[in-house]
Motif scaffolding. Structure first.
Motif, PDB file in Angstrom:
ATOM      1  N   ARG A 182      24.611  40.836  45.298  1.00  0.00           N
ATOM      2  CA  ARG A 182      25.858  40.115  45.074  1.00  0.00           C
ATOM      3  C   ARG A 182      25.633  38.760  44.419  1.00  0.00           C
ATOM      4  O   ARG A 182      26.320  38.418  43.457  1.00  0.00           O
ATOM      5  CB  ARG A 182      26.593  39.959  46.402  1.00  0.00           C
ATOM      6  CG  ARG A 182      27.084  41.259  46.977  1.00  0.00           C
ATOM      7  CD  ARG A 182      28.088  41.004  48.079  1.00  0.00           C
ATOM      8  NE  ARG A 182      28.162  42.152  48.974  1.00  0.00           N
ATOM      9  CZ  ARG A 182      27.516  42.229  50.120  1.00  0.00           C
ATOM     10  NH1 ARG A 182      26.746  41.238  50.504  1.00  0.00           N
ATOM     11  NH2 ARG A 182      27.633  43.286  50.892  1.00  0.00           N
ATOM     12  N   PRO A 183      24.689  37.934  44.899  1.00  0.00           N
ATOM     13  CA  PRO A 183      24.484  36.658  44.210  1.00  0.00           C
ATOM     14  C   PRO A 183      24.075  36.825  42.756  1.00  0.00           C
ATOM     15  O   PRO A 183      24.492  36.036  41.905  1.00  0.00           O
ATOM     16  CB  PRO A 183      23.379  35.984  45.029  1.00  0.00           C
ATOM     17  CG  PRO A 183      23.449  36.631  46.368  1.00  0.00           C
ATOM     18  CD  PRO A 183      23.872  38.034  46.110  1.00  0.00           C
ATOM     19  N   GLY A 184      23.272  37.842  42.444  1.00  0.00           N
ATOM     20  CA  GLY A 184      22.877  38.052  41.064  1.00  0.00           C
ATOM     21  C   GLY A 184      24.060  38.408  40.191  1.00  0.00           C
ATOM     22  O   GLY A 184      24.225  37.886  39.079  1.00  0.00           O
ATOM     23  N   LEU A 185      24.942  39.282  40.664  1.00  0.00           N
ATOM     24  CA  LEU A 185      26.127  39.651  39.891  1.00  0.00           C
ATOM     25  C   LEU A 185      27.079  38.471  39.741  1.00  0.00           C
ATOM     26  O   LEU A 185      27.681  38.271  38.680  1.00  0.00           O
ATOM     27  CB  LEU A 185      26.836  40.825  40.566  1.00  0.00           C
ATOM     28  CG  LEU A 185      26.093  42.160  40.551  1.00  0.00           C
ATOM     29  CD1 LEU A 185      26.852  43.212  41.319  1.00  0.00           C
ATOM     30  CD2 LEU A 185      25.837  42.622  39.121  1.00  0.00           C
ATOM     31  N   MET A 186      27.235  37.673  40.800  1.00  0.00           N
ATOM     32  CA  MET A 186      28.134  36.531  40.708  1.00  0.00           C
ATOM     33  C   MET A 186      27.612  35.486  39.721  1.00  0.00           C
ATOM     34  O   MET A 186      28.391  34.870  38.982  1.00  0.00           O
ATOM     35  CB  MET A 186      28.315  35.905  42.089  1.00  0.00           C
ATOM     36  CG  MET A 186      29.039  36.797  43.079  1.00  0.00           C
ATOM     37  SD  MET A 186      30.645  37.358  42.450  1.00  0.00           S
ATOM     38  CE  MET A 186      31.504  35.786  42.311  1.00  0.00           C
ATOM     39  N   ARG A 187      26.314  35.295  39.676  1.00  0.00           N
ATOM     40  CA  ARG A 187      25.761  34.353  38.692  1.00  0.00           C
ATOM     41  C   ARG A 187      25.940  34.871  37.273  1.00  0.00           C
ATOM     42  O   ARG A 187      26.158  34.078  36.347  1.00  0.00           O
ATOM     43  CB  ARG A 187      24.279  34.093  38.981  1.00  0.00           C
ATOM     44  CG  ARG A 187      24.034  33.069  40.079  1.00  0.00           C
ATOM     45  CD  ARG A 187      22.564  32.707  40.168  1.00  0.00           C
ATOM     46  NE  ARG A 187      22.095  32.074  38.943  1.00  0.00           N
ATOM     47  CZ  ARG A 187      22.229  30.773  38.678  1.00  0.00           C
ATOM     48  NH1 ARG A 187      22.839  29.980  39.533  1.00  0.00           N
ATOM     49  NH2 ARG A 187      21.746  30.272  37.554  1.00  0.00           N
ATOM     50  N   LEU A 188      25.846  36.164  37.079  1.00  0.00           N
ATOM     51  CA  LEU A 188      26.100  36.722  35.756  1.00  0.00           C
ATOM     52  C   LEU A 188      27.549  36.498  35.333  1.00  0.00           C
ATOM     53  O   LEU A 188      27.826  36.214  34.168  1.00  0.00           O
ATOM     54  CB  LEU A 188      25.776  38.217  35.751  1.00  0.00           C
ATOM     55  CG  LEU A 188      24.297  38.597  35.791  1.00  0.00           C
ATOM     56  CD1 LEU A 188      24.139  40.096  35.947  1.00  0.00           C
ATOM     57  CD2 LEU A 188      23.588  38.116  34.535  1.00  0.00           C
ATOM     58  N   LEU A 189      28.474  36.619  36.262  1.00  0.00           N
ATOM     59  CA  LEU A 189      29.885  36.409  35.936  1.00  0.00           C
ATOM     60  C   LEU A 189      30.193  34.947  35.620  1.00  0.00           C
ATOM     61  O   LEU A 189      31.205  34.665  34.978  1.00  0.00           O
ATOM     62  CB  LEU A 189      30.759  36.881  37.098  1.00  0.00           C
ATOM     63  CG  LEU A 189      30.808  38.399  37.329  1.00  0.00           C
ATOM     64  CD1 LEU A 189      31.588  38.723  38.585  1.00  0.00           C
ATOM     65  CD2 LEU A 189      31.418  39.098  36.120  1.00  0.00           C
ATOM     66  N   ARG A 190      29.341  34.033  36.060  1.00  0.00           N
ATOM     67  CA  ARG A 190      29.552  32.619  35.777  1.00  0.00           C
ATOM     68  C   ARG A 190      28.744  32.135  34.567  1.00  0.00           C
ATOM     69  O   ARG A 190      28.826  30.954  34.224  1.00  0.00           O
ATOM     70  CB  ARG A 190      29.170  31.771  36.991  1.00  0.00           C
ATOM     71  CG  ARG A 190      30.085  31.957  38.178  1.00  0.00           C
ATOM     72  CD  ARG A 190      29.885  30.838  39.193  1.00  0.00           C
ATOM     73  NE  ARG A 190      28.524  30.779  39.687  1.00  0.00           N
ATOM     74  CZ  ARG A 190      28.106  31.371  40.817  1.00  0.00           C
ATOM     75  NH1 ARG A 190      28.969  32.081  41.532  1.00  0.00           N
ATOM     76  NH2 ARG A 190      26.860  31.260  41.217  1.00  0.00           N
ATOM     77  N   GLN A 191      27.991  33.020  33.952  1.00  0.00           N
ATOM     78  CA  GLN A 191      27.185  32.626  32.797  1.00  0.00           C
ATOM     79  C   GLN A 191      27.975  32.852  31.514  1.00  0.00           C
ATOM     80  O   GLN A 191      28.325  33.989  31.170  1.00  0.00           O
ATOM     81  CB  GLN A 191      25.873  33.397  32.755  1.00  0.00           C
ATOM     82  CG  GLN A 191      24.900  32.830  31.722  1.00  0.00           C
ATOM     83  CD  GLN A 191      23.757  33.780  31.438  1.00  0.00           C
ATOM     84  OE1 GLN A 191      23.834  34.940  31.794  1.00  0.00           O
ATOM     85  NE2 GLN A 191      22.724  33.296  30.790  1.00  0.00           N
ATOM     86  N   GLY A 192      28.248  31.780  30.795  1.00  0.00           N
ATOM     87  CA  GLY A 192      29.071  31.858  29.595  1.00  0.00           C
ATOM     88  C   GLY A 192      28.505  32.753  28.504  1.00  0.00           C
ATOM     89  O   GLY A 192      29.233  33.586  27.944  1.00  0.00           O
TER      90      GLY A 192
END
Length: 557
Positions: free
Chosen positions: A334-344
Motif C-alpha cells: 500500500r505505501p508503494g502504490l500510494m507514493r506512486l499516485l503522488r509522483q507527478g
C-alpha cells in the motif's frame, strides 16, 4: 719478506699470522673473511694471486661469489651479511606477495557488489564477473523465464486479436451494431489492464508462478463459457470480464519477472517477450477465419479456450528469483502504490498512455471490418490482419535493440515511435484497396509494435526498478480507461458517419496527444542514468524495507 710474501709453488707454507693467512681463514659458514689492510701482498711468480684489498664501506670485490642460496648482494649494500647461526627450527619461509594470514580470512572477491535489497537481483544478473569481458549474464533460470513470458505474451495477445476477428459474426448472431459488438473486443483489454494492480499485488504476495497459472485457467474458462452465451451480456461477462481478468493475472507478473531477471538489458528483453504477440497473430490471422467458416463462432471460441489453457503450463516456467531477506506482503504494497499516485512524472506517464491506448487498439479491433469496407473478402481481410501482426513483432524487437544503444535516452525513442504510430494511423484511411491497405497496415503494425517494449521499459526510467511490478500494474489500470472507450467510440463514429475514416482520424489524434505528454517527463531533455541501465529520469525514493535498485548516478526524488 718471506713471511710477508707468502711462498711460491701454489702458496704452501703460509704463516698463519700473516695478512694473507688471515684472508684465507674462513668463518663458520664458509664465507672468506676479507683482508682489512689497504695493501695486501701478492704471490710470487706462478703463485696464486692473493685476494684484492678491500676497505670497510666499499663494495665487495668483483671476484667474490656468495655461497649457494644467499643470492647476489646489491651493489649499494656493501659487505655481504654475516649469518650468526643456523635458522631456527620454527622458521617459515615468507608467503608469496598477495597472500593473507589464515586468521584474517579470505580476501573479498567483489568489492563493488551492490547491496542485496529486496528489489535488487543478485550480482549474477547485473553483469559479468570481475575480470570477465562480455555481455551481462542473467541469473540461473533467466532464459527459461524469458521463454515462458514469451509464450504467455503470445497466447494473451493472440486471444485478444482473435476476438477482434470474431466481432462481425458475434454482432450478426445477436443483431448488435458495430458499437455494441466492439465492447466484446474492448472489454477484455480493459479487464486486462484494469486488473494490473491486482496481478502485481498477488504476485508480490504469492509469487508470479502460481498467480500466472491461476490466470491462465481463468482465461480459458472465460472463453469456454462464452461459447455457450445466449445474449451479448453473457459475452461481456465471460469473454470480457473473466477472460480479461485471467489475462491480467498472467501478463503483469510475467513482465515484472522479466524486468527483474534482466535489469541491464530490460528494453531488449521486454521487446523479445512481447514479440510473441506477432507469432500468435501471424498464426491466428488466417486460422480464425477458417475456424469461423468451419465451426462457427461457438466452435471457434471453444478452440480458443483450449489454446488459452496452455497459459497454465507457460506460467509454470516463471521461476521465482531468489532474493535474500525478501518477505513481501500487503502492508508493504500500500505505501508503494500510494507514493506512486503522488509522483507527478508517473501520473503524467500513465495519462499519456491513456490517450495513446484510446487510439492504439482501433486498427486491431476494427481492421478486419475496414478491410471488408474497401472490398476485401474473408481471406484477404485475414491477410491484412496477419501482416499487421507479423511486422508488429519485428518492430518490437527492433525498438528494444535500438533502445540499448547509449546514444539517445529511452524516453526519446518512445516519443519518436509514438509520433510515427499516430501519423501512420492518420494515413490509414487512404488505403482504399487491398494493396494500399496492406502496406499502410504493415507500416502501422511495425510502428505500433515498437511502442510496446519501450512503454514497459520506460516505467523503470520514471519510477526506478524497485517498484517496477507495482508501477506496471498501476499504469495498466489507468490505460484500461483508454482501451475500454477507444474502440467503442470508433465504432460509434462509424455508425454515425457510415465509414471508418473519421474513426481512424480520431484514433490518430489521440495517439499524437498522448505522445506530447511524454515531452513533460523530467528524463526527456536532461537525462541521468536510470534504473534500467539506460539514461532516464530520476527514480522514486525508497520507503521502508522496499528499496529500489538504483545505480550510482540515479538521484532520488
Amino acid at each position: 719478506m718471506g713471511g710477508a710474501g707468502g711462498g711460491g709453488g701454489g702458496g704452501q707454507h703460509r704463516t698463519p699470522g700473516s695478512p694473507l693467512g688471515r684472508s684465507r681463514r674462513r668463518t663458520r659458514w664458509g664465507i672468506p673473511r676479507p683482508v682489512l689492510s689497504r695493501h695486501a701482498p701478492r704471490g710470487r711468480g706462478g703463485d696464486e694471486a692473493a685476494p684484492p684489498s678491500w676497505t670497510r664501506g666499499s663494495p665487495p670485490p668483483n671476484s667474490w661469489v656468495p655461497p649457494e642460496g644467499l643470492g647476489a648482494p646489491h651493489k649499494f649494500l656493501g659487505r655481504p651479511p654475516k649469518l650468526l647461526g643456523p635458522p631456527p627450527a620454527s622458521w617459515v619461509p615468507p608467503r608469496p606477495l598477495g597472500a593473507l594470514p589464515s586468521h584474517l580470512g579470505a580476501p573479498p572477491t567483489f568489492l563493488g557488489a551492490p547491496p542485496q535489497t529486496p528489489e535488487c537481483p543478485p550480482p549474477g544478473g547485473l553483469g559479468p564477473p570481475p575480470g570477465q569481458l562480455g555481455p551481462p549474464r542473467p541469473p540461473p533460470g533467466g532464459w527459461g523465464v524469458l521463454g515462458g513470458a514469451f509464450l504467455q505474451a503470445a497466447l494473451v495477445a493472440g486471444g485478444v486479436r482473435a476476438l477482434g476477428l470474431c466481432l462481425r459474426p458475434l454482432g450478426g448472431a445477436f443483431g448488435a451494431r458495430a458499437g455494441a459488438a466492439a465492447w466484446v473486443g474492448s472489454a477484455p483489454l480493459a479487464a486486462l489492464q484494469l486488473g494490473g494492480p491486482l496481478g502485481s499485488a498477488l504476485s508480490t504476495r504469492f509469487g508470479a508462478r502460481p498467480v500466472a497459472m491461476a490466470g491462465g485457467f481463468l482465461s480459458g474458462l472465460g472463453l469456454f463459457l462464452g461459447a455457450f452465451a445466449t445474449h451479448m451480456t453473457h459475452l461481456y461477462l465471460s469473454v470480457g470480464l473473466l477472460a480479461g481478468l485471467g489475462w491480467a493475472l498472467v501478463f503483469t507478473p510475467s513482465l515484472g519477472t522479466v524486468g527483474r531477471y534482466f535489469p541491464a538489458q530490460r528494453a531488449l528483453a521486454t521487446g523479445l517477450v512481447v514479440s510473441g504477440a506477432s507469432i500468435s497473430g501471424l498464426a491466428l490471422g488466417p486460422l480464425v477465419p477458417l475456424l469461423l467458416d468451419t465451426y462457427g463462432w461457438r466452435g471457434a471460441l471453444l478452440l480458443l479456450a483450449a489454446i488459452s489453457f496452455n497459459l497454465v503450463a507457460a506460467g509454470a516456467l516463471l521461476r521465482p528469483l531468489p532474493v535474500p531477506g525478501e518477505t513481501p506482503g500487503p502492508p508493504r504494497d500500500r505505501p508503494g502504490l500510494m507514493r506512486l499516485l503522488r509522483q507527478g512524472p508517473f501520473i503524467r506517464y500513465a495519462l499519456a498512455f491513456v490517450l495513446v491506448d484510446a487510439g492504439y487498439y482501433v486498427p486491431f479491433v476494427h481492421g478486419e471490418a475496414r478491410a471488408h469496407e474497401v472490398g476485401c473478402d474473408e481471406h484477404h481481410a485475414g491477410l491484412v490482419m496477419a501482416a499487421m501482426a507479423a511486422v508488429d513483432g519485428g518492430g518490437r524487437v527492433a525498438a528494444g535493440w535500438l533502445a540499448t544503444r547509449p546514444a539517445t535516452p529511452l524516453l526519446r525513442h518512445l516519443f519518436a515511435w509514438a509520433v510515427l504510430t499516430g501519423l501512420v494511423l492518420l494515413l490509414l484511411p487512404l488505403g482504399t484497396s487491398f494493396g494500399g491497405l496492406l502496406a499502410l497496415a504493415s507500416a502501422y503494425g511495425f510502428c505500433a509494435g515498437a511502442v510496446v517494449p519501450l512503454q514497459f521499459a520506460g516505467v523503470a526510467e520514471v519510477v526506478g526498478a524497485g517498484r517496477l511490478v507495482h508501477a506496471i500494474g498501476l499504469m495498466q489500470m489507468f490505460e484500461s480507461f483508454g482501451s475500454l472507450l477507444g474502440p467503442p467510440f470508433a465504432g460509434w463514429l462509424r455508425d454515425m458517419t457510415g465509414n471508418y475514416t473519421i474513426s481512424f482520424l480520431a484514433a490518430g489524434a489521440f495517439l499524437l496527444a498522448g505522445s506530447l505528454l511524454i515531452l513533460t517527463l523530467p528524463g526527456f531533455f536532461h537525462a541521468s542514468q536510470g534504473a534500467g541501465g539506460k539514461e532516464g529520469s530520476p527514480a522514486l525514493a525508497p520507503t521502508g524495507p522496499e528499496t529500489p535498485c538504483r545505480s550510482a548516478l540515479e538521484p532520488a526524488m
